[in-house]
Enzyme design. Structure first.
Site, PDB file in Angstrom:
ATOM      1  N   ARG A 174      47.705 -20.191 -21.815  1.00 48.23           N
ATOM      2  CA  ARG A 174      46.650 -19.483 -21.086  1.00 48.23           C
ATOM      3  C   ARG A 174      46.462 -18.041 -21.524  1.00 48.23           C
ATOM      4  NH1 ARG A 174      48.835 -19.515 -15.238  1.00 48.23           N
ATOM      5  NH2 ARG A 174      50.664 -18.906 -16.446  1.00 48.23           N
ATOM      6  N   LYS A 227      65.822 -29.121 -10.570  1.00 52.84           N
ATOM      7  CA  LYS A 227      65.235 -29.041  -9.225  1.00 52.84           C
ATOM      8  C   LYS A 227      64.402 -30.269  -8.876  1.00 52.84           C
ATOM      9  CE  LYS A 227      65.352 -24.033  -9.481  1.00 52.84           C
ATOM     10  NZ  LYS A 227      66.119 -24.044 -10.764  1.00 52.84           N
TER      11      LYS A 227
END
Length: 339
Positions: A39, A132
């Site tokens: 980006r 996670k």
């Protein structure tokens, strides 16, 4: 790897992306084109002008884009043989405060990667996951679990296409931005290192080991596997003592969404987990190939029922002296202990 001539890396200007591209340029000179998809135009400009990448500019293509934009991603994937999906929103507190933004990038972005690969004739897809995602307790972990499921399930919808999707799961990379070691190194001069919990542990993996895993998956994945490395653990208190043994170490408590120990394979996963020597492999729930053939090919075996891979119950530990050497080698060559 020899049959791959072009590769796209989402999040290609990040720490992993740059290190992965370095390895490809150095170790696989037959690679003809590397697409850096990200980006931030400033990071792309800075990377393109780094001497180590500048000399390979004929092979590099910089695409401004967001994995949320499926059409842009498809355009970038034209003629690409492999995708390494490393783009993600990773900050736990930011994800809790901005949940839909995290979902759009981590979940919808993964779906866009799958669709781009299927529509553009890509041969290999390897997505980066995180500890996670195993029994997640925060939104970031939950989105990465969804991402893992999307990548793995893509093997069921490829039809006759010759493409394999797989996942690589590991914990925080040593010295990565926002991790505990750089934080402690900055705080050491103040003589105060806040400890969340004296019993807290984490797995230890270097950036190069993470790259090794992705390269292994590119060359060896049959489709649908989640690859997990066998790596040592360290105690957070030992990290503090390795950096500044005489500093004050007040206990401030575990933050919301944080685990006491990292977990990469849960007890429930044990029924579908193989020990393949260097790595563990979590098998997909829907198989598109023979497990017996897989066991023979990789000389693998099932782990014991009830097995779990947790940084707190690990049998391999990094000592304080070893931590100091690792910091010098992988984080800061000028590092010195603050007495």
């Amino acid at each position: 790897m020899k049959e791959l001539k072009s590769i796209l890396v989402t999040g290609g200007t990040g720490s992993f992306g740059k290190q992965f591209i370095r390895r490809i340029l150095n170790d696989y000179p037959s690679m003809e084109r590397i697409v850096i998809f990200s980006r931030d135009e400033l990071k792309q400009f800075e990377m393109a002008n780094m001497p180590e990448f500048k000399k390979h500019e004929s092979k590099l293509r910089f695409f401004i884009g967001n994995v949320r934009d499926g059409e842009r991603l498809k355009r970038a994937c034209e003629g690409v043989d492999a995708i390494i999906h490393a783009a993600a929103l990773k900050q736990v507190p930011a994800a809790e405060y901005n949940p839909m933004e995290c979902i759009k990038t981590n979940v919808f972005g993964a779906e866009n990667v799958v669709n781009a690969a299927l529509d553009c004739g890509v041969k290999k897809v390897v997505a980066l996951s995180t500890d996670k995602a195993a029994a997640p307790i925060n939104l970031y972990g939950a989105t990465k679990l969804c991402s893992d499921k999307l990548i793995v399930a893509a093997n069921n919808m490829k039809g006759s296409r010759e493409v394999d999707f797989s996942v690589v799961r590991y914990g925080n990379v040593m010295g990565s931005r926002g991790s505990v070691i750089p934080f402690f190194m900055k705080r050491a001069s103040q003589g105060n290192l806040p400890i969340t919990d004296t019993d807290m542990t984490r797995f230890n993996i270097t950036l190069d080991q993470g790259v090794d895993m992705v390269l292994y998956a590119l060359e060896n994945a049959w489709g649908g596997e989640i690859f997990v490395p066998k790596i040592p653990s360290y105690k957070i208190l030992d990290v503090a003592n390795a950096i500044a043994p005489n500093a004050e170490k007040p206990v401030i408590g575990i933050r919301p969404g944080e685990k006491l120990h990292e977990e990469m394979i849960t007890e429930t996963d044990s029924f579908s987990t193989l020990d393949c020597g260097k790595y563990y492999v979590i098998l997909p729930s829907v198989l598109t190939w023979s497990v017996d053939d897989y066991l023979k090919h990789f000389d693998a075996k099932y782990v014991d029922k009830g097995f779990k891979y947790n940084s707190g119950t690990n049998t391999d530990w990094v000592t304080i002296e070893e931590l100091r050497e690792l910091i010098k080698t992988h984080v800061d060559p000028s590092f010195k202990v603050i007495e």
